[in-house]
Scaffold this active site. Structure first.
Site, PDB file in Angstrom:
ATOM      1  N   GLY A  73       0.818  -1.208   0.000  1.00 29.11           N
ATOM      2  CA  GLY A  73       0.000   0.000   0.000  1.00 29.11           C
ATOM      3  C   GLY A  73       0.852   1.258   0.000  1.00 29.11           C
ATOM      4  N   THR A  74       1.948   1.227   0.722  1.00 33.67           N
ATOM      5  CA  THR A  74       2.815   2.401   0.799  1.00 33.67           C
ATOM      6  C   THR A  74       3.363   2.752  -0.579  1.00 33.67           C
ATOM      7  OG1 THR A  74       3.419   1.819   3.057  1.00 33.67           O
ATOM      8  CG2 THR A  74       4.917   3.321   1.900  1.00 33.67           C
ATOM      9  N   GLN A 180      -7.635   0.226   3.785  1.00 32.10           N
ATOM     10  CA  GLN A 180      -8.477  -0.394   4.824  1.00 32.10           C
ATOM     11  C   GLN A 180      -9.886  -0.690   4.328  1.00 32.10           C
ATOM     12  OE1 GLN A 180      -7.544  -1.622   7.624  1.00 32.10           O
ATOM     13  NE2 GLN A 180      -5.510  -0.738   7.829  1.00 32.10           N
ATOM     14  N   SER A 200      -3.819  -2.858  -0.550  1.00 31.00           N
ATOM     15  CA  SER A 200      -2.674  -3.626  -0.075  1.00 31.00           C
ATOM     16  C   SER A 200      -3.112  -5.056   0.222  1.00 31.00           C
ATOM     17  CB  SER A 200      -2.137  -2.976   1.209  1.00 31.00           C
ATOM     18  OG  SER A 200      -1.170  -3.806   1.792  1.00 31.00           O
ATOM     19  N   GLY A 201      -2.346  -6.030  -0.302  1.00 36.74           N
ATOM     20  CA  GLY A 201      -2.729  -7.432  -0.159  1.00 36.74           C
ATOM     21  C   GLY A 201      -2.910  -7.888   1.277  1.00 36.74           C
ATOM     22  N   HIS A 202      -1.952  -7.514   2.142  1.00 37.63           N
ATOM     23  CA  HIS A 202      -1.962  -8.130   3.480  1.00 37.63           C
ATOM     24  C   HIS A 202      -3.075  -7.628   4.385  1.00 37.63           C
ATOM     25  CE1 HIS A 202       0.135  -5.029   6.098  1.00 37.63           C
ATOM     26  NE2 HIS A 202       0.420  -4.549   4.914  1.00 37.63           N
ATOM     27  N   THR A 238      10.446  -7.082 -11.888  1.00 41.62           N
ATOM     28  CA  THR A 238       9.871  -8.417 -12.101  1.00 41.62           C
ATOM     29  C   THR A 238       8.729  -8.653 -11.107  1.00 41.62           C
ATOM     30  OG1 THR A 238      11.965  -9.220 -12.917  1.00 41.62           O
ATOM     31  CG2 THR A 238      10.420 -10.895 -12.140  1.00 41.62           C
ATOM     32  N   CYS A 326       4.512   4.962  21.681  1.00 43.41           N
ATOM     33  CA  CYS A 326       5.420   3.805  21.738  1.00 43.41           C
ATOM     34  C   CYS A 326       4.921   2.537  21.039  1.00 43.41           C
ATOM     35  CB  CYS A 326       5.806   3.434  23.162  1.00 43.41           C
ATOM     36  SG  CYS A 326       6.513   4.832  24.024  1.00 43.41           S
TER      37      CYS A 326
HETATM   38  N1  PLP Z   1      -2.782   3.153   4.105  1.00 42.58           N
HETATM   39  C1  PLP Z   1      -3.496   2.721   5.147  1.00 42.58           C
HETATM   40  C2  PLP Z   1      -4.812   3.370   5.451  1.00 42.58           C
HETATM   41  C3  PLP Z   1      -3.014   1.686   5.947  1.00 42.58           C
HETATM   42  O1  PLP Z   1      -3.729   1.281   7.002  1.00 42.58           O
HETATM   43  C4  PLP Z   1      -1.765   1.113   5.641  1.00 42.58           C
HETATM   44  C5  PLP Z   1      -1.194   0.061   6.507  1.00 42.58           C
HETATM   45  O2  PLP Z   1      -1.486  -0.010   7.677  1.00 42.58           O
HETATM   46  C6  PLP Z   1      -1.067   1.585   4.516  1.00 42.58           C
HETATM   47  C7  PLP Z   1      -1.600   2.600   3.778  1.00 42.58           C
HETATM   48  C8  PLP Z   1       0.259   1.000   4.134  1.00 42.58           C
HETATM   49  O3  PLP Z   1       0.092  -0.270   3.558  1.00 42.58           O
HETATM   50  P1  PLP Z   1       1.321  -1.307   3.520  1.00 42.58           P
HETATM   51  O4  PLP Z   1       1.488  -1.827   4.891  1.00 42.58           O
HETATM   52  O5  PLP Z   1       0.876  -2.357   2.558  1.00 42.58           O
HETATM   53  O6  PLP Z   1       2.488  -0.561   3.017  1.00 42.58           O
END
Ligand code: PLP
Length: 394
Positions: A73-74, A180, A200-202, A238, A326
């Site tokens: 996602g990032t 999300q 994001s897959g995970h 790749t 923290c």
């Molecule tokens: N955007 C949101 C709203 C998220 O909750 C997250 C991960 O917690 C991300 C982006 C980033 O995704 P990734 O962990 O796949 O980089």
């Protein structure tokens, strides 16, 4: 009470679904070709990527050609924001909200330091966005609006479709971080004004290391990662074939499970929340209860520390997360809860429980019993909370 393991941190990451894992396995052993290769090893694999692209597109109501596979996602957020700005160099104003994930927030901060004018929209006490503020700040100079669909900490949903219509009317491109939202609530990009969207897959029972950037056909966008011609020249590198195949299968499962997510998972979340609010000494929900993801409960326990709660929950085998300092890996308490104006005493005692299709009623009851026990124990130790204990508690 016997210890069991309860995972209630699904907004952080999810278990890879067994069906997803099964779909991926051949791509580590038999089908390991590079999809760009001309020989049969490559050709065999390429068609599975095409299939996964169609499965992702079906979940989002998009065209397969609008789907770009990324690593997370990032990356999708970075590629969207930087890719749009690189393609529109004349405009210098960008808009986001104060409650975005760091994957967007920190990119905007960097861009602000690099000469962009940044507007950060505020939210109210319930975490809701004010569209009037968006209307006021949009201008001819606005290149991009980037807003999340669902907040990772509170689950609060933003009216992204309305915001996208407003951005388009002002000549700005609209990016949505739907990391999300995807798989939890219906998304239909077909008739939408959203130009780019990240997933994001995970977060939806696919593995880590794979994501998607949707780019609407015709959107001005410059690729961020340069190199080979993968993903039609829009994202070099790749392909993570097993991850992509798994994400495709996860999207297919999400389409099948989305009704259950909105009934069964929602009912479990409501049961958790109601039991805690009814029986805790001082608990309150953070976020708009009328417009939230079905799986998320963000609850503040006044005068006790989120870190201590998490530690004791963890001792009981329960995984959750907290909006206090923290535990989130940063020294600052949650920027989301602070932007909502949640008082410090409540920010520090906030806990996020995020459920999934694998959460059971027994899990929820186990969380409730332990959470109530922990609240009472920590209040007995707290110099502020002790006075508030009911007399019979001693
Ligand atoms: N955007 C949101 C709203 C998220 O909750 C997250 C991960 O917690 C991300 C982006 C980033 O995704 P990734 O962990 O796949 O980089």
């Amino acid at each position: 009470m016997s210890i069991r393991e309860v995972y209630a941190d699904n907004n952080a990451t999810t278990m890879t679904a067994p069906e997803v894992l099964e779909s991926m396995q051949p791509f580590f052993t038999r089908l390991y070709g590079n999809p760009s290769s001309m020989h049969q090893f490559g050709g065999q694999v390429k068609k599975h990527i095409d299939r996964a692209r169609a499965q992702v597109a079906a979940l989002l109501g998009a065209q397969p050609s609008e789907i770009i596979f990324t690593s997370c996602g990032t990356e999708s957020d970075n590629a969207a924001i930087r890719g749009v700005l690189a393609a529109t160099p004349d405009k210098r104003h960008i808009i986001t909200s104060r409650v975005e994930h760091p994957a967007v927030k920190n990119v905007f901060q960097y861009l602000g330091q690099s000469g962009y004018r940044v507007s950060e929209l505020s939210v109210d006490r319930e975490g809701r966005l004010d569209l009037d503020e968006l209307r006021e700040v949009l201008s001819d100079d606005t290149a991009l609006v980037s807003l999340m669909w669902a907040n990772n900490e509170t689950g609060v949903l933003f009216p992204v479709e309305q915001a996208a219509v407003m951005a388009r009317a002002a000549g700005a491109v609209f990016h949505c971080d739907a990391v999300q939202a995807a798989g939890k609530i219906p998304i239909d990009l077909g008739g939408s004004s959203i130009d780019l969207l990240s997933i994001s897959g995970h977060k939806l029972h696919a593995p880590k290391g794979v994501g998607v950037l949707y780019v609407r056909k015709g959107t001005h966008f410059s690729p961020w990662l340069l190199g080979g011609h993968q993903e039609l020249g829009r994202r070099a590198g790749t392909e993570n074939v097993p991850g992509i195949v798994g994400l495709g299968r996860a999207c297919e499962l999400a389409r099948e499970c989305i009704d259950a997510e909105n009934t069964t998972v929602r009912a479990l979340r409501d049961r958790l929340e109601k039991s805690l609010l009814d029986r805790a000494i001082d608990a309150s929900v953070n976020g708009d209860t009328a417009g939230r993801l079905p799986n998320t409960a963000n609850i503040s326990f006044k005068y006790i520390e989120g870190e201590s709660i998490l530690l004791l929950l963890s001792e009981a085998g329960i995984a959750a997360s907290s909006g206090s300092a923290c535990t989130s890996g940063s020294l600052e308490p949650s920027h989301v809860l602070r932007a909502m104006g949640v008082p410090f005493t409540r920010v520090h005692g906030s806990v996020r429980f995020s459920l999934s299709r694998y959460t059971t009623a027994e899990d929820v009851d186990y969380i409730v019993e332990n959470m109530l026990r922990i609240e009472r124990r920590l209040r007995e130790l707290s110099p502020f909370g002790r006075d508030e204990l009911p007399p019979q508690a001693g």
